[in-house]
Design an enzyme around this catalytic site. Structure first.
Site, PDB file in Angstrom:
ATOM      1  N   GLU A 279       9.086  16.314  15.362  1.00 17.88           N
ATOM      2  CA  GLU A 279       9.679  15.849  13.865  1.00 17.88           C
ATOM      3  C   GLU A 279       8.493  16.622  13.148  1.00 17.88           C
ATOM      4  O   GLU A 279       7.576  16.574  13.567  1.00 17.88           O
ATOM      5  CB  GLU A 279       9.672  14.999  13.705  1.00 17.88           C
ATOM      6  CG  GLU A 279       9.472  13.705  12.246  1.00 17.88           C
ATOM      7  CD  GLU A 279       9.691  12.675  11.787  1.00 17.88           C
ATOM      8  OE1 GLU A 279      11.221  12.424  11.463  1.00 17.88           O
ATOM      9  OE2 GLU A 279       8.864  12.230  11.922  1.00 17.88           O
TER      10      GLU A 279
ATOM     11  N   GLU B 133      10.121   1.413  10.981  1.00 18.81           N
ATOM     12  CA  GLU B 133      11.388   1.985  10.246  1.00 18.81           C
ATOM     13  C   GLU B 133      10.605   3.556  10.777  1.00 18.81           C
ATOM     14  O   GLU B 133       9.652   4.328   9.567  1.00 18.81           O
ATOM     15  CB  GLU B 133      12.172   2.653   8.736  1.00 18.81           C
ATOM     16  CG  GLU B 133      13.331   3.171   8.897  1.00 18.81           C
ATOM     17  CD  GLU B 133      12.845   4.903   8.069  1.00 18.81           C
ATOM     18  OE1 GLU B 133      13.038   5.289   8.899  1.00 18.81           O
ATOM     19  OE2 GLU B 133      13.384   5.142   7.192  1.00 18.81           O
TER      20      GLU B 133
ATOM     21  N   CYS C 229      13.524  11.533   7.058  1.00 18.00           N
ATOM     22  CA  CYS C 229      13.153  11.206   8.890  1.00 18.00           C
ATOM     23  C   CYS C 229      14.630  10.875   8.917  1.00 18.00           C
ATOM     24  O   CYS C 229      15.415  11.201  10.063  1.00 18.00           O
ATOM     25  CB  CYS C 229      12.492   9.488   8.976  1.00 18.00           C
ATOM     26  SG  CYS C 229      13.267   8.055   7.708  1.00 18.00           S
TER      27      CYS C 229
ATOM     28  N   LYS D 210       0.926  -1.488  -0.070  1.00 22.85           N
ATOM     29  CA  LYS D 210      -0.042  -0.068  -0.086  1.00 22.85           C
ATOM     30  C   LYS D 210       1.150   1.343   0.157  1.00 22.85           C
ATOM     31  O   LYS D 210       1.320   1.379   0.902  1.00 22.85           O
ATOM     32  CB  LYS D 210      -0.725   0.165   1.831  1.00 22.85           C
ATOM     33  CG  LYS D 210      -2.132   1.437   1.422  1.00 22.85           C
ATOM     34  CD  LYS D 210      -2.458   1.288   2.576  1.00 22.85           C
ATOM     35  CE  LYS D 210      -1.347   2.702   3.154  1.00 22.85           C
ATOM     36  NZ  LYS D 210      -2.073   4.351   2.244  1.00 22.85           N
TER      37      LYS D 210
END
Length: 488
Positions: A396, A262, A296, A187
């Protein structure tokens, strides 16, 4: 590869007459038009709808899983040598169509075209070739005393990938999974689904058997969760936010799937007192703002000795002027829009929070850049005098926002670097022996010392809430294998 809106297999986007591949599902080696509600794919540079994708349904997912299950016996029993041959042709296909892939990714998520050519389309080829090298040297069976140890594929892998590096993140999961003998249901992000369809076409052209790789389009809360819960999927490999990763883990727990995550990061780049400051600033800013900061592993916290902060800030101010904001299709653009209007508002909110919390604004600030009334553009921003415990230093942001944080000594730098919930990666610039000693103290999965060349064979993954498991090279293949010991 495409002419007048057609992919190289002759598929047509039925909703919009645009020159991009139709992002339909891909099940059992062919395009399958969905029946769920349509989700528009928006070019973040100008807010235009470039395609639409059908939300996957339970029926779509079941068909994809059944196709993967049916293909598993044949693919898993194929020799590693023959699997490698198919994947090598796949790498050649991606290289052949790299310009189209770069243009597609630039249109669907806003990466500047020069960056898309180098990274968005280039890295997947390099990653695939590295995975092939790892597979060629892998010991699929080994003898440990009186036991034969066999490494076998897990089964059907559910892969869920993000929008920021749509093809690279796909490749780092799907390629090693297939090299290991697994079949896959993917997906991709609904924000950037087009490159996944192109990859499927290239894989089929390379000779990948039907059903080995399948794509079901849709959103995370609907299709992603259904994949994580599906009783016939044996493993989930997910890349995305820490929040979403936690939800995937919960959904997968009912069937005790293996889950590889991750997740987010908040990388610290530590500049040592003896560092070449020009090099540190140039490289640090490049890695903070690459892909519009939507990575990231972006070096978003610049830790500098407190007596050098002002000098570093002035160098950053000068370097920032070289980062042209503009249309990502323009060769001169270094920073394009962020991936969506939702992301633009999110990043802007963090910039406002940084000001409210007392950080010193060096360049940028809230609001759209001058001349950009439309599109998901933000001002590339640098803060100095950032409190290491403040929101912009802890959470983040996923945008072109750099926080400069002063430190007093090594212990203080290590404390700040390790002082978030994340532990994905870090960087250090300065004397190599000194830097290596610091690197060993950092609670992260990967450390870049003095701009070391990226190694696609080295394992990549995080500590703490940056996830678990590893991608790339030998470790990336091991992630998709079961281990059986036959003792005699």
């Amino acid at each position: 590869m495409r002419q007048g809106g057609r992919g190289f297999l002759g598929t047509m986007n039925e909703t919009h007459d645009v020159p991009f591949p139709a992002p339909s599902h891909w099940i059992d080696g062919r395009a399958v038009q969905g029946s769920g509600p349509l989700i528009d794919v928006v070019n973040p540079a100008d807010d235009s709808v470039i395609a639409s994708v059908h939300e996957g349904t339970a029926e779509d997912l079941n068909r994809a899983v059944d196709a993967a299950l049916a293909a598993f016996p044949g693919w898993s029993s194929t020799s590693p040598k023959d699997r490698i041959a198919v994947i090598r042709r796949l790498a050649e296909g991606m290289q052949k169509h790299s310009e189209e892939l770069a243009e597609t990714i630039t249109a669907e998520m806003g990466a500047p075209i020069t960056f898309s050519r180098q990274a968005q389309a280039g890295f997947p080829v390099a990653s695939t070739l590295a995975a092939i090298t790892a597979a060629e040297g892998f010991e699929w069976t080994e003898v440990i005393e009186n036991s034969l140890v066999i490494h076998e594929p897990i089964g059907v892998v559910g892969a869920i990938t993000p929008w920021n590096f749509p093809l690279q993140q796909l490749v780092t999961k799907v390629v090693p999974a297939m090299l290991a003998g697994n079949t896959v249901v993917l997906k991709p992000s609904e924000l950037s689904p087009l490159s996944a369809r192109t990859f499927a076409e290239i894989a089929t052209e390379a000779g990948l058997p039907n059903g080995v790789f399948n794509v079901v389009q849709g959103t995370g809360p609907v299709v992603g969760e259904a994949i994580a819960r599906h009783p016939k999927i044996d493993m989930i490999s997910f890349t995305g936010s820490t929040r979403a990763g936690k939800a995937v883990s919960v959904a997968a727990s009912d069937t005790v799937k293996r889950v590889a995550l991750e997740l987010g990061g908040k990388a610290a780049h530590i500049v040592l007192p003896d560092a070449d400051l020009d090099f540190a600033v140039t490289r640090g800013l490049a890695y903070a703002w690459a892909n519009g900061g939507q990575a990231c592993g972006a070096y978003v916290r610049l830790l500098v000795p407190e007596d050098l902060q002002q000098t570093v800030v002035e160098k950053l101010r000068a370097a920032a002027g070289e980062y042209t904001v503009g249309d990502p299709a323009d060769e001169a653009t270094r920073i394009g829009p962020v991936a969506s209007e939702t992301q633009r508002r999110r990043v802007d909110g963090y910039i406002e929070r940084g000001i409210a919390d007392g950080a010193t604004l060096v360049v940028g600030g809230p609001g759209r850049p001058d001349g950009f009334e439309t599109g998901a553009y933000v001002r590339p921003t640098i803060f100095s005098d950032v409190d290491p415990d403040s929101v912009i230093a802890q959470e983040e942001i996923f945008g072109p926002v750099l926080a400069v944080i002063p430190y007093t000594d090594d212990d203080h730098a290590v404390e700040i670097a390790n002082g978030t919930v994340y532990g994905l990666n870090a960087a250090i610039t300065g004397d190599e022996e000194h830097a290596m000693a610091i690197a060993r103290r950092l609670r992260v999965g990967q450390v870049d010392v003095n701009g070391g060349q990226h190694n696609f064979q080295a394992p990549f993954g995080g500590y703490k809430q940056s996830g678990n498991g590893r991608e790339m090279g030998r470790a990336g293949i091991e992630e998709f294998l079961e281990t059986k010991a036959i003792t005699r």
